[in-house]
Design a protein around this motif. Structure first.
Motif, PDB file in Angstrom:
ATOM      1  N   ILE A 196       1.438  -1.012  -0.131  1.00 18.18           N
ATOM      2  CA  ILE A 196      -0.075   0.159   0.244  1.00 18.18           C
ATOM      3  C   ILE A 196       1.018   1.447   0.257  1.00 18.18           C
ATOM      4  CG2 ILE A 196      -1.972  -1.022   0.877  1.00 18.18           C
ATOM      5  CD1 ILE A 196      -1.275   0.069   3.812  1.00 18.18           C
ATOM      6  N   ILE A 197       2.215   1.150  -0.113  1.00 16.23           N
ATOM      7  CA  ILE A 197       2.862   2.349  -0.384  1.00 16.23           C
ATOM      8  C   ILE A 197       3.136   3.337  -1.616  1.00 16.23           C
ATOM      9  CG2 ILE A 197       4.398   1.165  -1.817  1.00 16.23           C
ATOM     10  CD1 ILE A 197       6.754   2.773  -0.655  1.00 16.23           C
ATOM     11  N   LYS A 198       1.649   3.056  -2.254  1.00 15.93           N
ATOM     12  CA  LYS A 198       1.742   3.925  -3.667  1.00 15.93           C
ATOM     13  C   LYS A 198       0.107   4.373  -2.272  1.00 15.93           C
ATOM     14  CE  LYS A 198       3.563   2.259  -7.566  1.00 15.93           C
ATOM     15  NZ  LYS A 198       3.154   1.340  -9.441  1.00 15.93           N
ATOM     16  N   LEU A 199      -0.679   4.383  -1.875  1.00 15.98           N
ATOM     17  CA  LEU A 199      -1.572   5.042  -1.189  1.00 15.98           C
ATOM     18  C   LEU A 199      -1.098   5.622   0.048  1.00 15.98           C
ATOM     19  CD1 LEU A 199      -3.624   2.002  -0.491  1.00 15.98           C
ATOM     20  CD2 LEU A 199      -3.673   4.678  -2.936  1.00 15.98           C
ATOM     21  N   ALA A 200       0.082   5.317   0.590  1.00 14.90           N
ATOM     22  CA  ALA A 200       0.418   6.114   1.333  1.00 14.90           C
ATOM     23  C   ALA A 200       1.632   7.310   1.053  1.00 14.90           C
ATOM     24  CB  ALA A 200       1.762   5.242   2.194  1.00 14.90           C
ATOM     25  N   LEU A 201       2.283   7.334   0.394  1.00 14.56           N
ATOM     26  CA  LEU A 201       3.031   8.424  -0.615  1.00 14.56           C
ATOM     27  C   LEU A 201       2.233   9.687  -1.377  1.00 14.56           C
ATOM     28  CD1 LEU A 201       5.708   5.998  -2.570  1.00 14.56           C
ATOM     29  CD2 LEU A 201       5.902   7.838  -0.428  1.00 14.56           C
ATOM     30  N   ALA A 202       0.555   8.968  -1.125  1.00 18.80           N
ATOM     31  CA  ALA A 202      -0.116   9.939  -2.453  1.00 18.80           C
ATOM     32  C   ALA A 202      -0.743  11.128  -1.059  1.00 18.80           C
ATOM     33  CB  ALA A 202      -1.553   9.133  -2.571  1.00 18.80           C
ATOM     34  N   SER A 203      -0.514  10.733   0.020  1.00 23.56           N
ATOM     35  CA  SER A 203      -0.536  11.727   0.705  1.00 23.56           C
ATOM     36  C   SER A 203       0.361  12.009   1.964  1.00 23.56           C
ATOM     37  CB  SER A 203      -1.428  11.157   2.096  1.00 23.56           C
ATOM     38  OG  SER A 203      -1.156   9.522   2.746  1.00 23.56           O
ATOM     39  N   ALA A 204       1.804  11.535   1.841  1.00 24.64           N
ATOM     40  CA  ALA A 204       2.476  11.737   2.764  1.00 24.64           C
ATOM     41  C   ALA A 204       3.528  13.260   1.610  1.00 24.64           C
ATOM     42  CB  ALA A 204       3.746  10.571   2.883  1.00 24.64           C
ATOM     43  N   ASP A 205       3.960  13.528   3.241  1.00 25.08           N
ATOM     44  CA  ASP A 205       4.836  14.751   2.259  1.00 25.08           C
ATOM     45  C   ASP A 205       6.159  14.534   2.372  1.00 25.08           C
ATOM     46  OD1 ASP A 205       2.979  16.904   3.399  1.00 25.08           O
ATOM     47  OD2 ASP A 205       3.713  16.828   5.289  1.00 25.08           O
ATOM     48  N   SER A 206       6.950  13.055   2.836  1.00 22.21           N
ATOM     49  CA  SER A 206       8.195  12.896   2.679  1.00 22.21           C
ATOM     50  C   SER A 206       7.909  11.339   3.333  1.00 22.21           C
ATOM     51  CB  SER A 206       8.866  13.506   3.600  1.00 22.21           C
ATOM     52  OG  SER A 206       8.908  13.614   4.064  1.00 22.21           O
ATOM     53  N   CYS A 207       9.171  10.101   2.284  1.00 23.25           N
ATOM     54  CA  CYS A 207       9.232   8.907   2.488  1.00 23.25           C
ATOM     55  C   CYS A 207      10.645   8.753   2.357  1.00 23.25           C
ATOM     56  CB  CYS A 207       8.100   8.602   1.801  1.00 23.25           C
ATOM     57  SG  CYS A 207       8.371   6.745   1.730  1.00 23.25           S
ATOM     58  N   LEU A 208      11.105   7.917   3.113  1.00 23.24           N
ATOM     59  CA  LEU A 208      12.396   7.426   3.453  1.00 23.24           C
ATOM     60  C   LEU A 208      12.072   5.846   3.127  1.00 23.24           C
ATOM     61  CD1 LEU A 208      14.371   9.241   6.487  1.00 23.24           C
ATOM     62  CD2 LEU A 208      14.735   9.196   3.483  1.00 23.24           C
TER      63      LEU A 208
ATOM     64  N   VAL B 299      10.349  11.288  -2.149  1.00 22.15           N
ATOM     65  CA  VAL B 299      11.031   9.798  -1.781  1.00 22.15           C
ATOM     66  C   VAL B 299      12.098   9.928  -1.978  1.00 22.15           C
ATOM     67  CG1 VAL B 299      11.197   7.444  -2.587  1.00 22.15           C
ATOM     68  CG2 VAL B 299       9.006   8.692  -2.900  1.00 22.15           C
ATOM     69  N   ARG B 300      13.402   9.285  -0.865  1.00 24.65           N
ATOM     70  CA  ARG B 300      14.470   9.273  -0.685  1.00 24.65           C
ATOM     71  C   ARG B 300      14.882   8.285  -0.190  1.00 24.65           C
ATOM     72  NH1 ARG B 300      13.977  13.280  -2.891  1.00 24.65           N
ATOM     73  NH2 ARG B 300      15.321  14.917  -2.767  1.00 24.65           N
ATOM     74  N   ALA B 301      16.116   7.613  -0.812  1.00 21.57           N
ATOM     75  CA  ALA B 301      16.706   5.320  -0.432  1.00 21.57           C
ATOM     76  C   ALA B 301      17.607   6.295   0.349  1.00 21.57           C
ATOM     77  CB  ALA B 301      16.376   5.397  -1.715  1.00 21.57           C
ATOM     78  N   ILE B 302      17.751   5.022   1.476  1.00 19.77           N
ATOM     79  CA  ILE B 302      18.898   4.659   2.445  1.00 19.77           C
ATOM     80  C   ILE B 302      19.415   3.257   2.017  1.00 19.77           C
ATOM     81  CG2 ILE B 302      19.689   4.655   4.411  1.00 19.77           C
ATOM     82  CD1 ILE B 302      17.342   6.568   5.669  1.00 19.77           C
ATOM     83  N   ASP B 303      20.529   2.998   1.499  1.00 13.58           N
ATOM     84  CA  ASP B 303      20.794   1.809   1.229  1.00 13.58           C
ATOM     85  C   ASP B 303      21.579   1.511   2.894  1.00 13.58           C
ATOM     86  OD1 ASP B 303      23.133  -0.094   1.464  1.00 13.58           O
ATOM     87  OD2 ASP B 303      24.016   0.076  -0.156  1.00 13.58           O
ATOM     88  N   GLY B 304      20.614   0.172   3.330  1.00 14.92           N
ATOM     89  CA  GLY B 304      20.769  -0.112   4.692  1.00 14.92           C
ATOM     90  C   GLY B 304      21.907  -0.846   5.033  1.00 14.92           C
ATOM     91  N   SER B 305      22.929  -1.635   4.438  1.00 14.29           N
ATOM     92  CA  SER B 305      24.139  -1.891   4.920  1.00 14.29           C
ATOM     93  C   SER B 305      25.101  -0.893   5.306  1.00 14.29           C
ATOM     94  CB  SER B 305      24.573  -2.191   3.367  1.00 14.29           C
ATOM     95  OG  SER B 305      24.753  -1.783   2.181  1.00 14.29           O
ATOM     96  N   ARG B 306      25.169   0.781   4.769  1.00 16.20           N
ATOM     97  CA  ARG B 306      26.281   1.583   5.081  1.00 16.20           C
ATOM     98  C   ARG B 306      25.574   2.726   6.663  1.00 16.20           C
ATOM     99  NH1 ARG B 306      26.792   4.272  -1.302  1.00 16.20           N
ATOM    100  NH2 ARG B 306      27.508   2.273  -2.336  1.00 16.20           N
ATOM    101  N   LEU B 307      24.411   3.101   6.462  1.00 17.44           N
ATOM    102  CA  LEU B 307      24.120   3.233   7.776  1.00 17.44           C
ATOM    103  C   LEU B 307      24.375   2.655   8.968  1.00 17.44           C
ATOM    104  CD1 LEU B 307      20.105   4.503   8.561  1.00 17.44           C
ATOM    105  CD2 LEU B 307      21.676   3.769  10.431  1.00 17.44           C
TER     106      LEU B 307
END
Length: 208
Positions: A22-34, A111-119
């Motif tokens: 349901i991420i597309k539904l969430a993104l339609a109303s979210a200000d920002s998403c990681l 939308v921005r992406a994080i590489d979890g292996s680097r965090l």
């Protein structure tokens, strides 16, 4: 979920994997998403490390995702039953990567992406970038307290066990050494499968 009770309130939601459809539904109303992902190799190591419970969990995810009209739904159940646990993990990983990236490309500005292996190796850098992107207003002191505090020095499942990035890396190396043949086999297999579309995160969408 995004409704605020006051104009000053900031709402941050961290959903679990089964909510990804349901991420597309969430993104339609979210200000920002990681969106945080990990390389396939790291994902397989995690599945192996967590044991039988995690192997069952990825099969549960497979069943959930295959109910949606995606590439996984096109695979006959009789065929799916012949896949090994790690092959199922590969399909779940690829499916999530493709769906998340498709969503990110549809909503490129929030939308921005994080590489979890680097965090884990640079938590302060990622916390600072996340605070700025999400508008959290964390101060340098807040970020330092979190990055150098107990969160990144204890086991996320068992808070009484010390656990940092070096321990994590050593455990991963041990698992790779012990299960290298199985990991290499399914990674090669992954390169031959096609469950719909293949996307990769655009460099411009990386958080840092």
């Amino acid at each position: 979920l995004g409704r605020r009770f006051s104009a000053q309130e900031q709402i941050v939601i961290k959903p679990t994997n089964p909510a990804n459809p349901i991420i597309k539904l969430a993104l339609a109303s979210a200000d920002s998403c990681l969106l945080m992902t990990s390389p396939l190799d790291d994902f397989l190591v995690s599945v192996i490390k967590k044991g039988e419970g995690c192997r069952g969990f990825v099969r549960t995810l497979y069943n959930i995702f295959s109910l949606d009209m995606t590439g996984l739904s096109q695979l006959p159940q009789r065929q799916a039953m012949t896949f090994t646990d790690l092959q199922v993990a590969v399909l779940v990983w690829q499916h999530q990567l493709e769906e998340l990236t498709a969503s990110a490309q549809q909503f490129p500005h929030n939308v921005r992406a994080i590489d979890g292996s680097r965090l884990p190796a640079s938590p302060a850098k990622y916390l600072s970038a996340a605070s700025q992107f999400l508008g959290l207003g964390l101060t340098d002191a807040d970020i330092s307290d979190q990055a150098n505090g107990s969160i990144f020095k204890t086991n996320s499942k068992f808070s009484d066990i010390s656990y940092d990035n070096s321990v994590r890396a050593n455990e991963a190396d041990d698992i790779r050494a012990l299960h290298h043949e199985a990991i290499e086999t399914v990674i090669k297999w992954q390169s031959t499968i096609d469950i719909g579309r293949v996307y990769r995160f655009l460099p411009a969408q990386a958080l840092v």
